[in-house]
Design a protein around this motif. Structure first.
Motif, PDB file in Angstrom:
ATOM      1  N   SER A  22      -9.595   5.134  -2.017  1.00  0.00           N
ATOM      2  CA  SER A  22      -9.538   3.701  -1.734  1.00  0.00           C
ATOM      3  C   SER A  22      -9.541   2.888  -3.021  1.00  0.00           C
ATOM      4  CB  SER A  22     -10.715   3.281  -0.842  1.00  0.00           C
ATOM      5  OG  SER A  22     -10.629   3.876   0.434  1.00  0.00           O
ATOM      6  N   MET A  26      -6.625   0.423  -4.207  1.00  0.00           N
ATOM      7  CA  MET A  26      -6.917  -0.983  -4.489  1.00  0.00           C
ATOM      8  C   MET A  26      -6.408  -1.383  -5.875  1.00  0.00           C
ATOM      9  SD  MET A  26     -10.752  -1.462  -2.889  1.00  0.00           S
ATOM     10  CE  MET A  26     -10.808  -3.236  -3.144  1.00  0.00           C
ATOM     11  N   ILE A  62     -10.319  -2.204   1.725  1.00  0.00           N
ATOM     12  CA  ILE A  62     -11.671  -2.762   1.864  1.00  0.00           C
ATOM     13  C   ILE A  62     -12.380  -2.086   3.028  1.00  0.00           C
ATOM     14  CG2 ILE A  62     -12.965  -4.841   2.475  1.00  0.00           C
ATOM     15  CD1 ILE A  62     -10.886  -6.457   0.936  1.00  0.00           C
ATOM     16  N   GLN A  82     -15.103  -3.513  10.000  1.00  0.00           N
ATOM     17  CA  GLN A  82     -14.327  -2.379   9.519  1.00  0.00           C
ATOM     18  C   GLN A  82     -13.290  -1.946  10.557  1.00  0.00           C
ATOM     19  OE1 GLN A  82     -16.414   1.395   9.112  1.00  0.00           O
ATOM     20  NE2 GLN A  82     -15.251   1.893   7.256  1.00  0.00           N
TER      21      GLN A  82
END
Length: 454
Positions: A22, A26, A62, A82
């Motif tokens: 992740s 990002m 995120i 989430q």
């Protein structure tokens, strides 16, 4: 491990994998967003869609960065938030890939230019982010006595829980695979059209008797759109009478005799590269060609120019299509392992396969990273120049000259006008796009005014 509940060691490994990939994704999304926002060198048509998709990838990351933190507290805001991010933004990347494929279709079958493709972007935004928003928000409020909340423990993170397995297929994996199949169909059909046109152009180049190939709407990959140019041509005698002696630079060949023939006409080139800035002018007097152009020569030149323009347009269209196909390949890499994991869970109720879960944890959050790699590969010249600029400023070695960026402070203003039509090794990194469409270039040229006086 096959079947049953996953061990704590496997679950911990999944959490670590999700967070690591992740972060990589990002960083890739931020690279795309910042470079596209602050450098026109990256403004290719296909990069515009990658730029829009990167915001969705960022929101997905995120959610995936939270990993399994809230799976044991499904009523918390963190778990529901989430689940909303995963449901809304994870499938949006597939929809953006469909938008890229649809742009290829519009280019080849409906002759869309760059301006018309940009007009489609608002519809793409509604499709890619508006439609997934409806079920993503609705699921937040669904809760039953028997099954509990809809967003709950989905092994990898909080998402649609196993009690609502049918909705995973109906509103997530099912639509994604419909999009994948539609995208594949567009590329199969358009691929045949691209091959036919390129073959036609090759045959045309090998035989002068062939018919003119059908033109595409893609522009020359290295076309420029950086400044407005005004060209005024008039009689040299008239210019001299107006200016009181003529200030033009005579480019007629210098002879050994005192007398020099009067040039036939003069050309004044002026440009204004920035709104509100002063114009830059160079006036030259050019001797006419000794041999007049015959109608047959003019036709041959026009035919060669058309052939060259169509060939370059085909190359530009093929370049755009190759980029879009790379994104489609990344889409398959992302969704095949996770779909296999979902099929396994449907066939084997309440069982999990560790290898499939780990593969899903790797590929699903990496969408932004794959997009960044393709974005860099298709804009490699822009990446190298941007890196060089950044390093030059950081090391304080002084700024290097930038021949492609024209402005009032450009050191060699006399060469300014003549560099407009040249193809520098940097491939016009400040132009709107390497793969601009042909009508866009023609619209830009139509803004130049041509005033020719006998």
């Amino acid at each position: 491990m096959a079947g049953g509940e996953l061990s704590e060691g496997v679950l911990d490994a999944i959490s670590v994998i999700e967070r690591v990939v992740s972060v990589l994704s990002m960083l890739g999304c931020l690279f795309v967003i910042f470079t596209f926002s602050f450098s026109k060198a990256f403004h290719k048509p296909i990069n515009r869609l990658v730029f829009y998709a990167s915001f969705g990838n960022l929101m997905t990351n995120i959610g995936s960065l939270l990993s399994r933190r809230y799976v044991d507290d499904i009523d918390s805001f963190g778990c529901q938030f989430q689940g909303f991010l995963i449901q809304m933004f994870l499938p949006a990347d597939a929809l953006w890939t469909l938008a890229m494929a649809f742009n290829v279709y519009l280019t080849f079958y409906h002759k869309f230019d760059a301006a018309r493709l940009r007009s489609m972007e608002i519809y793409y935004l509604i499709l890619c982010y508006g439609i997934p928003f409806i079920p993503a928000l609705t699921y937040v409020f669904i809760k039953t006595q028997s099954s509990g909340r809809m967003y709950g423990n989905a092994t990898l993170w909080c998402w649609v829980s196993s009690e609502y397995d049918i909705f995973r297929i109906a509103t997530f994996y099912g639509p994604v695979w419909v999009v994948i199949l539609l995208t594949m169909f567009i590329y199969i059909r358009t691929g045949g059209e691209i091959y036919r046109k390129r073959k036609q152009l090759r045959n045309f180049g090998a035989s002068s008797s062939a018919h003119d190939p059908e033109s595409l709407t893609m522009d020359d990959p290295y076309s420029m759109k950086t400044t407005e140019v005004t060209v005024t041509s008039e009689s040299a005698e008239e210019t001299g009478s107006k200016s009181g002696g003529g200030s033009g630079i005579d480019l007629a060949p210098l002879g050994r005799f005192g007398s020099k023939p009067k040039p036939a006409y003069s050309v004044t080139i002026s440009s204004n590269s920035k709104p509100g800035s002063g114009s830059q002018e160079d006036e030259i007097t050019h001797h006419p060609p000794p041999v007049p152009q015959t109608p047959s020569t003019a036709r041959a030149q026009a035919k060669n120019q058309k052939r060259r323009a169509n060939f370059e347009a085909s190359n530009a269209a093929w370049s755009y299509s190759k980029c879009a196909l790379l994104f489609f390949t990344a889409l398959l890499v992302t969704w095949i392992p996770s779909s296999a994991n979902r099929v396994y869970s449907l066939v084997n109720t309440n069982q999990a396969e560790a290898s499939l879960e780990i593969m899903s944890a790797i590929v699903l959050p990496l969408q932004g990273f794959w997009n960044m790699l393709i974005y860099m590969a298709t804009s490699w010249e822009a990446v190298k120049i941007t890196y060089s600029d950044v390093m030059t400023r950081l090391t304080g070695d002084g700024r290097r000259p930038e021949p492609i960026r024209f402005g009032n402070d450009y050191p060699d203003k006399h060469n300014f006008a003549f560099r407009l039509s040249s193809r520098s090794p940097r491939k016009d990194l400040e132009s709107e796009s390497m793969t601009e469409l042909a009508n866009e270039g023609r619209n830009s040229n139509s803004n130049s005014s041509h005033d020719v006086k006998g």
